[in-house]
Scaffold this active site. Structure first.
Site, short mmCIF file in Angstrom:
data_model
loop_
_atom_site.label_atom_id
_atom_site.label_comp_id
_atom_site.label_asym_id
_atom_site.label_seq_id
_atom_site.Cartn_x
_atom_site.Cartn_y
_atom_site.Cartn_z
N HIS A 275 0.84 -1.20 0.00
CA HIS A 275 0.00 0.00 0.00
C HIS A 275 0.88 1.26 0.00
O HIS A 275 0.67 2.18 -0.79
CB HIS A 275 -0.93 -0.03 1.21
CG HIS A 275 -1.66 1.27 1.45
ND1 HIS A 275 -2.96 1.47 1.04
CD2 HIS A 275 -1.28 2.42 2.04
CE1 HIS A 275 -3.33 2.69 1.38
NE2 HIS A 275 -2.33 3.29 2.00
N GLU A 276 1.89 1.27 0.86
CA GLU A 276 2.78 2.44 0.93
C GLU A 276 3.55 2.63 -0.38
O GLU A 276 3.72 3.75 -0.85
CB GLU A 276 3.76 2.31 2.10
CG GLU A 276 3.11 2.22 3.49
CD GLU A 276 2.20 3.39 3.80
OE1 GLU A 276 2.43 4.49 3.26
OE2 GLU A 276 1.23 3.21 4.55
N HIS A 279 1.46 4.36 -2.88
CA HIS A 279 1.47 5.83 -2.78
C HIS A 279 2.64 6.41 -3.58
O HIS A 279 2.51 7.43 -4.24
CB HIS A 279 1.62 6.27 -1.31
CG HIS A 279 0.34 6.26 -0.55
ND1 HIS A 279 -0.78 6.90 -0.99
CD2 HIS A 279 0.00 5.70 0.64
CE1 HIS A 279 -1.77 6.73 -0.10
NE2 HIS A 279 -1.32 6.00 0.89
N GLU A 353 -5.91 7.06 -1.22
CA GLU A 353 -5.89 5.85 -0.39
C GLU A 353 -6.48 4.67 -1.16
O GLU A 353 -5.94 3.55 -1.10
CB GLU A 353 -6.66 6.07 0.91
CG GLU A 353 -5.99 7.02 1.88
CD GLU A 353 -4.56 6.63 2.21
OE1 GLU A 353 -4.28 5.42 2.32
OE2 GLU A 353 -3.70 7.53 2.31
N ASP A 357 -4.56 1.28 -2.11
CA ASP A 357 -5.16 -0.03 -1.80
C ASP A 357 -5.25 -0.88 -3.06
O ASP A 357 -4.94 -2.08 -3.04
CB ASP A 357 -6.57 0.16 -1.23
CG ASP A 357 -6.55 0.52 0.26
OD1 ASP A 357 -5.46 0.51 0.85
OD2 ASP A 357 -7.63 0.81 0.82
#
Ligand SMILES: [Zn+2]
Length: 414
Positions: A275-276, A279, A353, A357
């Site tokens: 997930h990070e 980003h 977000e 995801d």
């Protein structure tokens, strides 16, 4: 004119307070004594009761502390408190930069002191009661002192430079101040982890082993050059867990809380990292930096149009206009604009977000991320049923149930 500005400032303060309390109230309407259906399978009956009690206590202290701060701020405007502090500052010095530093120094210091009892209550009463607190009184005191020093150095330094630029360039100051803030923001985004974080926490590179190997395999697969995975000692202050991405270019790093590593399976941790990395791949860090730079430019430009108007100072009871009094009046007058911009920022952040995801779900395992998010929510006693209006105005992340529903779509595809 200054009469109108004065009442405009009072109206903005009152409306903002009432609106925030209304949103807080809405959030209490979605509380319930019994376990709601949609939360079953995440919280059990006991944990849910604990979460609701935790939320209620936070709500109560939140109303009290925000009411105190609202009344004090209102009194500062109604009784010309800023004019009083302004006179005090000019009593010490004839230098505009020093006067501004003293002025904000006194106001910040006083507001910090007023805040301390609430912070003590929150940390050592509420967080302690629900088993989150790990902060020792020593850490607590050191945090406050370090916070003051960092704030004085960075905030004071920037303020002094901006006023200096204003003295030299007058109406054109906004361009130079903008360049200064831009350079500083880029610098901070890159070196925040090296300069600021070590003052408060210890960061150690993630050690060799199963987790590191699993992460390495994943980052190789998605073509992410990964040199900096750090573990931070979040457990020094709280049992709450988190993970974040910071910096860019060679300075990019992923930071995992030690509390996160203790509670999760390797697959769940890789999913959080995925997930990070999402980003980063979707360029969210750069995007955030650019948007904030544009906003700063607009703010400085509007401020430069108003700064010389005597009405700003007079609205606060000060006859001679000066930079710091103008800044206070402008700060409140501008706040409706920043309120609206804040809504857009939250909408964008929630969209980001979902994108992160989706990245984790497509390139790794949606079930692993779902399971990690559930664990995180339960561990942090997060509110799973916030009011949609509260979410719209304040949430930078979508609520858990919506994120789980979104992740479900990927499970079917795989
Ligand atoms: Zn995220």
């Amino acid at each position: 004119m200054h009469e109108i500005l004065f009442w405009l400032i009072i109206a903005i303060l009152v409306l903002d307070f009432l609106f925030e309390k209304y949103l807080d109230y809405l959030n209490t309407t979605t509380m319930s004594e019994t376990l709601p259906d949609e939360v079953k399978g995440i919280y059990d009956e006991g944990k849910y009761k604990k979460q609701q009690a935790y939320q209620r206590e936070n709500h109560r202290i939140g109303i009290f502390s925000s009411a105190v701060s609202f009344l004090l701020t209102l009194a500062m405007f109604l009784f010309y408190g800023f004019a009083f502090v302004n006179n005090l500052a000019w009593g010490f010095t004839g230098n505009a930069i020093l006067a501004a530093l003293l002025f904000f120094g006194m106001i910040m210091f006083a507001s910090n002191i007023i805040d301390i009892p609430f912070s003590i209550y929150d940390t050592f009463k509420i967080e302690e009661k629900y088993g989150f607190n790990k902060t020792t009184p020593k850490t607590f005191v050191l945090d406050i002192i370090k916070g003051w020093l960092v704030g004085a150095l960075i905030g004071g330094g920037l303020l002094a430079l901006v006023i200096f630029i204003y003295q030299k360039t007058q109406n054109m100051f906004w361009i130079y101040a903008w360049i200064l803030v831009a350079v500083f923001s880029v610098f901070m985004t890159m070196f925040y982890s090296n300069i600021i974080v070590p003052l408060f926490n210890k960061q150690t590179p993630l050690e060799e082993g199963e987790l590191r190997d699993a992460i390495q395999r994943f980052s190789d697969k998605v073509g992410f050059k990964l040199d900096n995975i750090f573990v931070i000692d979040g457990s020094k202050r709280s049992t709450k867990a988190n993970a974040y991405f910071t910096g860019f270019g060679a300075k990019k790093r992923i930071v995992l809380y030690d509390t996160l590593i203790n509670d999760m399976e390797t697959e769940e941790l890789v999913a959080v990292l995925a997930h990070e990395i999402g980003h980063y791949k979707k360029k969210h860090v750069i995007q955030g930096l650019l948007i904030s730079l544009i906003q700063t430019g607009v703010i400085l430009f509007i401020f430069s149009l108003l700064i010389d108007s005597p009405a700003l100072g007079k609205a606060l009871g000060v006859e001679e206009p000066n930079f710091h009094i103008g800044l206070v009046a402008f700060g409140i007058l501008y706040s409706p604009v920043s309120f609206v911009l804040g809504i857009f920022m939250n909408v964008l952040s929630r969209k980001n977000e979902y994108q992160a995801d989706a990245f984790a779900a497509e390139h790794y395992k949606p079930e692993a991320l779902a399971s990690a998010l559930k664990k995180l929510s339960v561990k942090n006693l997060s509110n799973l049923t916030p009011h949609p209006k509260f979410v719209f105005f304040h949430y930078s992340h979508p609520p858990l149930l919506q994120r789980l529903a979104h992740l479900k779509k990927f499970e079917k595809e795989n």
